[in-house]
Design a protein around this motif. Structure first.
Motif, PDB file in Angstrom:
ATOM      1  N   GLY A   1      -2.364  16.489   3.991  1.00  0.00           N
ATOM      2  CA  GLY A   1      -1.763  16.143   2.752  1.00  0.00           C
ATOM      3  C   GLY A   1      -1.308  16.989   1.693  1.00  0.00           C
ATOM      4  O   GLY A   1      -0.250  16.878   1.438  1.00  0.00           O
ATOM      5  N   LEU A   2      -2.370  18.022   1.740  1.00  0.00           N
ATOM      6  CA  LEU A   2      -1.888  19.062   0.841  1.00  0.00           C
ATOM      7  C   LEU A   2      -0.785  19.991   1.399  1.00  0.00           C
ATOM      8  O   LEU A   2       0.002  20.267   0.425  1.00  0.00           O
TER       9      LEU A   2
ATOM     10  N   GLN B   1      13.238  14.289  -6.540  1.00  0.00           N
ATOM     11  CA  GLN B   1      12.348  14.577  -5.443  1.00  0.00           C
ATOM     12  C   GLN B   1      11.195  14.937  -6.410  1.00  0.00           C
ATOM     13  O   GLN B   1      10.088  14.522  -5.894  1.00  0.00           O
ATOM     14  N   ILE B   2      11.165  15.666  -7.491  1.00  0.00           N
ATOM     15  CA  ILE B   2       9.768  16.059  -7.944  1.00  0.00           C
ATOM     16  C   ILE B   2       8.854  14.647  -8.641  1.00  0.00           C
ATOM     17  O   ILE B   2       7.774  14.544  -8.372  1.00  0.00           O
ATOM     18  N   MET B   3       9.806  13.930  -8.942  1.00  0.00           N
ATOM     19  CA  MET B   3       9.186  12.718  -9.563  1.00  0.00           C
ATOM     20  C   MET B   3       8.717  11.517  -8.607  1.00  0.00           C
ATOM     21  O   MET B   3       7.703  11.274  -8.742  1.00  0.00           O
ATOM     22  N   VAL B   4       9.613  11.356  -7.739  1.00  0.00           N
ATOM     23  CA  VAL B   4       9.383  10.348  -6.765  1.00  0.00           C
ATOM     24  C   VAL B   4       8.536  10.662  -5.573  1.00  0.00           C
ATOM     25  O   VAL B   4       7.524  10.317  -5.285  1.00  0.00           O
ATOM     26  N   SER B   5       8.973  11.853  -4.684  1.00  0.00           N
ATOM     27  CA  SER B   5       8.500  12.337  -3.612  1.00  0.00           C
ATOM     28  C   SER B   5       7.219  12.896  -3.730  1.00  0.00           C
ATOM     29  O   SER B   5       6.146  12.778  -3.186  1.00  0.00           O
ATOM     30  N   VAL B   6       7.270  13.826  -4.811  1.00  0.00           N
ATOM     31  CA  VAL B   6       6.027  14.541  -5.018  1.00  0.00           C
ATOM     32  C   VAL B   6       5.309  13.846  -5.928  1.00  0.00           C
ATOM     33  O   VAL B   6       3.917  13.774  -5.461  1.00  0.00           O
ATOM     34  N   GLY B   7       5.659  13.294  -6.928  1.00  0.00           N
ATOM     35  CA  GLY B   7       4.699  12.835  -8.156  1.00  0.00           C
ATOM     36  C   GLY B   7       4.227  11.438  -7.637  1.00  0.00           C
ATOM     37  O   GLY B   7       3.239  11.170  -8.037  1.00  0.00           O
ATOM     38  N   ALA B   8       5.067  10.679  -6.907  1.00  0.00           N
ATOM     39  CA  ALA B   8       4.516   9.215  -6.673  1.00  0.00           C
ATOM     40  C   ALA B   8       4.129   9.173  -5.249  1.00  0.00           C
ATOM     41  O   ALA B   8       3.074   8.785  -4.859  1.00  0.00           O
ATOM     42  N   VAL B   9       4.832   9.577  -4.324  1.00  0.00           N
ATOM     43  CA  VAL B   9       4.524   9.117  -2.677  1.00  0.00           C
ATOM     44  C   VAL B   9       3.537  10.200  -2.286  1.00  0.00           C
ATOM     45  O   VAL B   9       2.426   9.541  -1.709  1.00  0.00           O
TER      46      VAL B   9
ATOM     47  N   SER C   1      -0.309   9.154  -1.500  1.00  0.00           N
ATOM     48  CA  SER C   1      -1.081   9.241  -0.155  1.00  0.00           C
ATOM     49  C   SER C   1      -2.192   9.848  -0.135  1.00  0.00           C
ATOM     50  O   SER C   1      -3.229   9.608   0.655  1.00  0.00           O
ATOM     51  N   LEU C   2      -2.244  10.875  -1.114  1.00  0.00           N
ATOM     52  CA  LEU C   2      -3.427  11.704  -1.288  1.00  0.00           C
ATOM     53  C   LEU C   2      -4.618  10.683  -1.634  1.00  0.00           C
ATOM     54  O   LEU C   2      -5.808  10.946  -1.285  1.00  0.00           O
ATOM     55  N   LEU C   3      -4.383   9.934  -2.855  1.00  0.00           N
ATOM     56  CA  LEU C   3      -5.405   9.036  -3.343  1.00  0.00           C
ATOM     57  C   LEU C   3      -5.678   8.066  -2.242  1.00  0.00           C
ATOM     58  O   LEU C   3      -6.942   7.821  -1.893  1.00  0.00           O
ATOM     59  N   VAL C   4      -4.830   7.649  -1.351  1.00  0.00           N
ATOM     60  CA  VAL C   4      -5.195   6.844  -0.320  1.00  0.00           C
ATOM     61  C   VAL C   4      -6.106   7.488   0.853  1.00  0.00           C
ATOM     62  O   VAL C   4      -7.501   6.877   1.017  1.00  0.00           O
ATOM     63  N   MET C   5      -5.931   8.670   1.320  1.00  0.00           N
ATOM     64  CA  MET C   5      -6.650   9.321   2.118  1.00  0.00           C
ATOM     65  C   MET C   5      -8.253   9.488   1.423  1.00  0.00           C
ATOM     66  O   MET C   5      -9.078   9.343   2.032  1.00  0.00           O
ATOM     67  N   LEU C   6      -7.980   9.925   0.292  1.00  0.00           N
ATOM     68  CA  LEU C   6      -9.481  10.061  -0.399  1.00  0.00           C
ATOM     69  C   LEU C   6     -10.317   8.849  -0.711  1.00  0.00           C
ATOM     70  O   LEU C   6     -11.431   8.936  -0.603  1.00  0.00           O
TER      71      LEU C   6
ATOM     72  N   LEU D   1       1.245   2.758   3.903  1.00  0.00           N
ATOM     73  CA  LEU D   1      -0.302   3.037   3.305  1.00  0.00           C
ATOM     74  C   LEU D   1      -1.019   1.821   3.303  1.00  0.00           C
ATOM     75  O   LEU D   1      -2.211   1.755   3.785  1.00  0.00           O
ATOM     76  N   ALA D   2      -0.338   0.404   2.993  1.00  0.00           N
ATOM     77  CA  ALA D   2      -0.911  -0.505   3.059  1.00  0.00           C
ATOM     78  C   ALA D   2      -1.467  -1.156   4.498  1.00  0.00           C
ATOM     79  O   ALA D   2      -2.606  -1.384   4.646  1.00  0.00           O
TER      80      ALA D   2
END
Lengths: 169, 103
Positions: free
Chosen positions: A31-32, A57-65, A69-74, B76-77
């Motif tokens: 993920g990182l 790209q910065i706001m949606v792909s990096v900042g959100a998606v 994903s990292l939050l879900v992984m953790l 993810l869901a």
């Protein structure tokens, strides 16, 4: 010259990020690496003078998606023995790279077949103003469809991920 | 600067996405490979927009970013739901729709 060196650095980051993404065993490291690749891609958008796409790209792909994903992984928090056991991972990668290479050659040849050069951009190219003018004149219908799609995806994600089954009996 | 290096980079990214989908069994890595393929298409669209000098390609890329966000939320869901069922991220375990057991 400066453009070329910036491109080389960004391409290096992008390639190593995506290579690390598909080869790390630990999911969080993948993920990182993916985060690194997405940020390098945003840099490429900036190099193409697409300032609003860079911001998106910065706001949606990096900042959100990627961050979610990292939050879900953790929060899934897989321990070592629950990860899939992949002893022949690199052999499979080599095999699939050989399998994919003719397709990649075809894609590259057909993309470069147009033989066009970058044109001089008009003033305000890539700005929010020009982007909005195009988006709300020629692309209104796709824009509205995307809004419905996002709403549907949100409802679907909530229904799939909730704990108890739906009591619609 | 010529557009060829951009096209080569996008091609390599797309191929790496396919390689990731074929060779890995971790659900998260498969998900991120799909995202990588979508992003490489985004890069090609941005290069096309720059080649033509108008904003149409960039607008398609912007809409694609929104589609990527929707795909990420759903995927993810699904991963969280699957992990809750079987306590694993191995994509080979989830074979409910395959006919392997009934053959």
């Amino acid at each position: 010259m400066l453009e070329n060196s910036i491109f080389a650095i960004l391409a290096l980051f992008l390639l190593f990020g995506s290579l690390g993404m598909i080869s790390f065993k630990q999911t969080v490291f993948s993920g990182l690496s993916f985060l690194l690749a997405m940020m390098a891609l945003a840099g490429l958008f900036a190099l193409l003078e697409n300032s609003f796409l860079f911001l998106a790209q910065i706001m949606v792909s990096v900042g959100a998606v990627v961050v979610i994903s990292l939050l879900v992984m953790l929060s899934v928090n897989v321990n070592e023995q629950n990860l899939p056991n992949e002893p022949a991972k690199f052999r499979w990668m080599l095999f699939s790279a050989i399998l994919v290479s003719p397709f990649a050659l075809l894609m590259y040849k057909s993309l470069t077949h147009m033989n066009r050069e970058f044109v001089e951009t008009v003033a305000g190219y890539g700005s929010l103003k020009m982007m909005g003018a195009t988006l709300f004149s020629d692309w209104v219908l796709p824009f509205e469809i995307v809004s419905v799609l996002l709403l549907t995806a949100m409802v679907g994600a909530i229904i799939i991920a909730r704990k108890e089954p739906a009591n619609d009996a | 600067m010529t557009p060829e290096p951009f096209f080569a980079l996008a091609t390599v990214l797309f191929s790496l996405g396919i390689v990731g989908i074929i060779s890995r069994r971790n659900l998260f890595v498969i998900y991120m490979s799909i995202e990588l393929m979508l992003s490489s298409v985004n890069l090609i669209l941005a290069v096309f927009s720059r080649l033509h000098g108008d904003m149409n390609g960039s607008v398609i890329a912007l809409l694609m970013i929104a589609v990527i966000a929707a795909e990420a939320a759903l995927f993810l869901a699904i991963i969280v739901g699957l992990y809750r069922q079987r306590r694993t991220l191995d994509s080979d375990v989830f074979s409910k729709l395959s006919q392997r057991d009934t053959l």
